[in-house]
Design a protein around this motif. Structure first.
Motif, PDB file in Angstrom:
ATOM      1  N   UNK A 171      15.228   1.260   2.711  1.00  0.00           N
ATOM      2  CA  UNK A 171      15.587   2.324   3.605  1.00  0.00           C
ATOM      3  C   UNK A 171      14.751   2.714   4.528  1.00  0.00           C
ATOM      4  N   UNK A 172      13.349   2.284   4.346  1.00  0.00           N
ATOM      5  CA  UNK A 172      12.449   2.957   5.321  1.00  0.00           C
ATOM      6  C   UNK A 172      12.452   1.979   6.688  1.00  0.00           C
ATOM      7  N   UNK A 173      12.626   2.497   7.901  1.00  0.00           N
ATOM      8  CA  UNK A 173      12.551   1.909   8.980  1.00  0.00           C
ATOM      9  C   UNK A 173      11.516   2.086   9.975  1.00  0.00           C
ATOM     10  N   UNK A 174      11.524   1.828  11.159  1.00  0.00           N
ATOM     11  CA  UNK A 174      10.098   1.938  12.021  1.00  0.00           C
ATOM     12  C   UNK A 174       9.489   3.267  12.224  1.00  0.00           C
ATOM     13  N   UNK A 175      10.469   4.395  12.081  1.00  0.00           N
ATOM     14  CA  UNK A 175       9.903   5.675  12.328  1.00  0.00           C
ATOM     15  C   UNK A 175       9.301   6.267  11.296  1.00  0.00           C
ATOM     16  N   UNK A 176       9.992   6.073   9.919  1.00  0.00           N
ATOM     17  CA  UNK A 176       9.532   6.788   8.675  1.00  0.00           C
ATOM     18  C   UNK A 176       8.377   5.868   8.130  1.00  0.00           C
ATOM     19  N   UNK A 177       8.108   4.607   8.555  1.00  0.00           N
ATOM     20  CA  UNK A 177       6.802   3.948   8.047  1.00  0.00           C
ATOM     21  C   UNK A 177       5.749   4.659   8.854  1.00  0.00           C
ATOM     22  N   UNK A 178       5.837   4.626  10.065  1.00  0.00           N
ATOM     23  CA  UNK A 178       4.628   5.491  10.643  1.00  0.00           C
ATOM     24  C   UNK A 178       4.436   6.851  10.316  1.00  0.00           C
ATOM     25  N   UNK A 179       5.497   7.731  10.124  1.00  0.00           N
ATOM     26  CA  UNK A 179       5.444   9.014   9.732  1.00  0.00           C
ATOM     27  C   UNK A 179       4.898   9.026   8.243  1.00  0.00           C
ATOM     28  N   UNK A 180       5.233   8.039   7.320  1.00  0.00           N
ATOM     29  CA  UNK A 180       4.798   8.239   6.017  1.00  0.00           C
ATOM     30  C   UNK A 180       3.162   7.787   5.803  1.00  0.00           C
ATOM     31  N   UNK A 181       2.751   6.853   6.845  1.00  0.00           N
ATOM     32  CA  UNK A 181       1.472   6.414   6.687  1.00  0.00           C
ATOM     33  C   UNK A 181       0.583   7.492   7.310  1.00  0.00           C
ATOM     34  N   UNK A 182       0.994   8.147   8.070  1.00  0.00           N
ATOM     35  CA  UNK A 182       0.308   9.530   8.646  1.00  0.00           C
ATOM     36  C   UNK A 182       0.131  10.433   7.634  1.00  0.00           C
ATOM     37  N   UNK A 183       1.056  10.746   6.935  1.00  0.00           N
ATOM     38  CA  UNK A 183       0.941  11.616   6.163  1.00  0.00           C
ATOM     39  C   UNK A 183       0.107  11.368   4.778  1.00  0.00           C
ATOM     40  N   UNK A 184       0.102  10.008   4.564  1.00  0.00           N
ATOM     41  CA  UNK A 184      -0.636   9.502   3.579  1.00  0.00           C
ATOM     42  C   UNK A 184      -2.253   9.471   3.921  1.00  0.00           C
ATOM     43  N   UNK A 185      -2.419   9.460   5.311  1.00  0.00           N
ATOM     44  CA  UNK A 185      -3.802   9.351   5.693  1.00  0.00           C
ATOM     45  C   UNK A 185      -4.399   7.725   5.738  1.00  0.00           C
ATOM     46  N   UNK A 186      -3.352   6.973   5.658  1.00  0.00           N
ATOM     47  CA  UNK A 186      -3.609   5.388   5.627  1.00  0.00           C
ATOM     48  C   UNK A 186      -3.430   4.584   6.994  1.00  0.00           C
ATOM     49  N   UNK A 187      -4.284   3.988   7.119  1.00  0.00           N
ATOM     50  CA  UNK A 187      -4.228   3.170   8.587  1.00  0.00           C
ATOM     51  C   UNK A 187      -3.269   2.038   8.382  1.00  0.00           C
ATOM     52  N   UNK A 188      -2.579   2.057   9.359  1.00  0.00           N
ATOM     53  CA  UNK A 188      -1.147   1.108   9.177  1.00  0.00           C
ATOM     54  C   UNK A 188      -1.652  -0.480   9.343  1.00  0.00           C
ATOM     55  N   UNK A 189      -2.783  -0.616   9.766  1.00  0.00           N
ATOM     56  CA  UNK A 189      -3.177  -2.236   9.529  1.00  0.00           C
ATOM     57  C   UNK A 189      -4.047  -2.567   8.200  1.00  0.00           C
ATOM     58  N   UNK A 190      -4.111  -1.645   7.309  1.00  0.00           N
ATOM     59  CA  UNK A 190      -4.603  -1.984   5.967  1.00  0.00           C
ATOM     60  C   UNK A 190      -3.741  -3.121   5.468  1.00  0.00           C
ATOM     61  N   UNK A 191      -4.271  -4.238   4.732  1.00  0.00           N
ATOM     62  CA  UNK A 191      -3.893  -5.027   4.045  1.00  0.00           C
ATOM     63  C   UNK A 191      -3.187  -4.611   2.633  1.00  0.00           C
ATOM     64  N   UNK A 192      -1.571  -4.792   2.736  1.00  0.00           N
ATOM     65  CA  UNK A 192      -0.843  -3.986   1.705  1.00  0.00           C
ATOM     66  C   UNK A 192      -1.673  -4.064  -0.054  1.00  0.00           C
ATOM     67  N   UNK A 193      -2.057  -5.087  -0.102  1.00  0.00           N
ATOM     68  CA  UNK A 193      -2.630  -5.522  -1.357  1.00  0.00           C
ATOM     69  C   UNK A 193      -4.106  -4.878  -1.677  1.00  0.00           C
ATOM     70  N   UNK A 194      -4.540  -4.097  -0.525  1.00  0.00           N
ATOM     71  CA  UNK A 194      -5.996  -3.668  -0.516  1.00  0.00           C
ATOM     72  C   UNK A 194      -6.015  -2.051  -0.875  1.00  0.00           C
ATOM     73  N   UNK A 195      -4.871  -1.524  -1.093  1.00  0.00           N
ATOM     74  CA  UNK A 195      -4.797  -0.171  -1.297  1.00  0.00           C
ATOM     75  C   UNK A 195      -5.137   0.265  -2.602  1.00  0.00           C
ATOM     76  N   UNK A 196      -5.913   1.461  -2.977  1.00  0.00           N
ATOM     77  CA  UNK A 196      -6.192   1.884  -4.206  1.00  0.00           C
ATOM     78  C   UNK A 196      -4.990   2.526  -5.030  1.00  0.00           C
ATOM     79  N   UNK A 197      -5.218   2.662  -6.204  1.00  0.00           N
ATOM     80  CA  UNK A 197      -4.054   3.299  -6.782  1.00  0.00           C
ATOM     81  C   UNK A 197      -3.991   4.794  -6.433  1.00  0.00           C
ATOM     82  N   UNK A 198      -4.823   5.455  -6.115  1.00  0.00           N
ATOM     83  CA  UNK A 198      -4.769   6.720  -5.574  1.00  0.00           C
ATOM     84  C   UNK A 198      -3.840   6.690  -4.206  1.00  0.00           C
ATOM     85  N   UNK A 199      -4.580   5.798  -3.436  1.00  0.00           N
ATOM     86  CA  UNK A 199      -3.736   5.768  -2.035  1.00  0.00           C
ATOM     87  C   UNK A 199      -2.290   5.391  -2.290  1.00  0.00           C
ATOM     88  N   UNK A 200      -2.177   4.500  -3.000  1.00  0.00           N
ATOM     89  CA  UNK A 200      -0.724   4.115  -3.382  1.00  0.00           C
ATOM     90  C   UNK A 200       0.183   5.451  -3.905  1.00  0.00           C
TER      91      UNK A 200
END
Length: 276
Positions: A171-200
DNA sequence: CGGCAAACCTGCGAGC
DNA sequence: TGCTCGCAGGTTTGCC
């Protein structure tokens, strides 16, 4: 247009017009949408009563009293227009017109024709080819950090691109992907598997929060998209980053402002200082 | 299998 | 005013 909050908003609006109503006529005015309509689609809707509406990911489901379900995806530009049978005749991109026993009319309008409608037996709904591989509903309690962590493991793609994968979370599309990453303080280019438990954990919370807020605002009305009632959703005014290139970051005072990059062919918006 | 570009189709805004 | 170009909320397909 439509990501989960917009489809949820459309679903609620269409439910007002269709739930408990009998379909007296259904007309396909343009059969060449993203995939062909099932045989006898219009005839099979005619005479049926709509018992309930539901949503799965970006799909709307109209449950009929004969055990079948109308599956509808709005694509990029699809809209549901709710009106009366004696309104102005259907227009250029009005591809499906449904009329109900109380004189109501619901019209599926889709300029780009990326949308689709199909019929599926209710018992097989979750096994429909378009639904079978979908990941969890992000607003369900079952969408937890542990579940997302498992889906992200071993994925080398950027987290923003991964969030658009409907098998990871639906259900997530192009708008809410950017918005959610901003809220979480996560850079969009981070490799998905590299996120810590706290970041997830932060990302799951951000996804749930931004989607819930968007639904509460009636979704986002970009270009011509609006609620079936004709009202405009207002969440686009609450975007922190989407479509705000060069404008100030709402979370810090960096002078660069919001940046736009292209990932997998699609625009991503973020703050380079606040998202790490 | 993973990852990416291209394709599907139309409309609109920006720029010339 | 009018043309061309690039871009748009999604998903699938096909190629490396």
């Amino acid at each position: 247009m439509p990501e989960l909050p917009e489809v949820e908003t459309v679903c609620r609006g269409v439910a007002q017009a269709l739930e408990g109503r009998k379909i007296v006529s259904a007309q396909i005015r343009r059969p060449d949408l993203r995939r062909p309509f099932p045989p006898d689609f219009a005839r099979r809707l005619s005479g049926r009563t709509v018992t309930a509406l539901s949503r799965r990911a970006k799909y709307m489901c109209w449950h009929l009293d004969d055990g079948w379900v109308v599956l509808c995806h709005l694509g990029m530009s699809g809209r549901m227009l709710v009106g009366r049978a004696d309104d102005a005749p259907p227009g250029k991109h009005d591809h499906v017109v449904i009329e109900t026993d109380d004189g109501g009319r619901v019209t599926f309008n889709d300029a780009r024709r990326f949308g689709l409608m199909d019929l599926v037996a209710a018992a097989d709904l979750e096994r429909h080819p378009l639904l079978a591989a979908l990941g969890p509903e992000p607003l369900d309690a079952a969408f937890t950090p542990a579940v997302l962590a498992a889906a992200l493991a071993a994925r080398k793609s950027p987290i923003k691109v991964t969030l658009l994968d409907q098998t990871v979370v639906a259900g997530i599309g192009n708008i809410y992907a950017s918005e959610a990453l901003f809220r979480a303080g996560l850079h969009p280019a981070r490799p998905a598997a590299g996120l810590s438990g706290a970041e997830i954990g932060a990302l799951v919370a951000a996804i749930k929060a931004v989607l819930a807020e968007a639904i509460a605002s009636g979704g986002s009305s970009l270009r011509e998209h609006r609620q079936p009632s004709g009202e405009l959703g207002c969440f686009q005014h609450a975007f922190a980053v989407y479509d705000r290139e060069g404008r100030p970051c709402p979370g810090c005072t960096c002078k660069e402002g919001i940046r736009r990059i292209t990932q997998a062919g699609r625009s991503t918006y973020y703050c380079d200082k606040r998202q790490v």
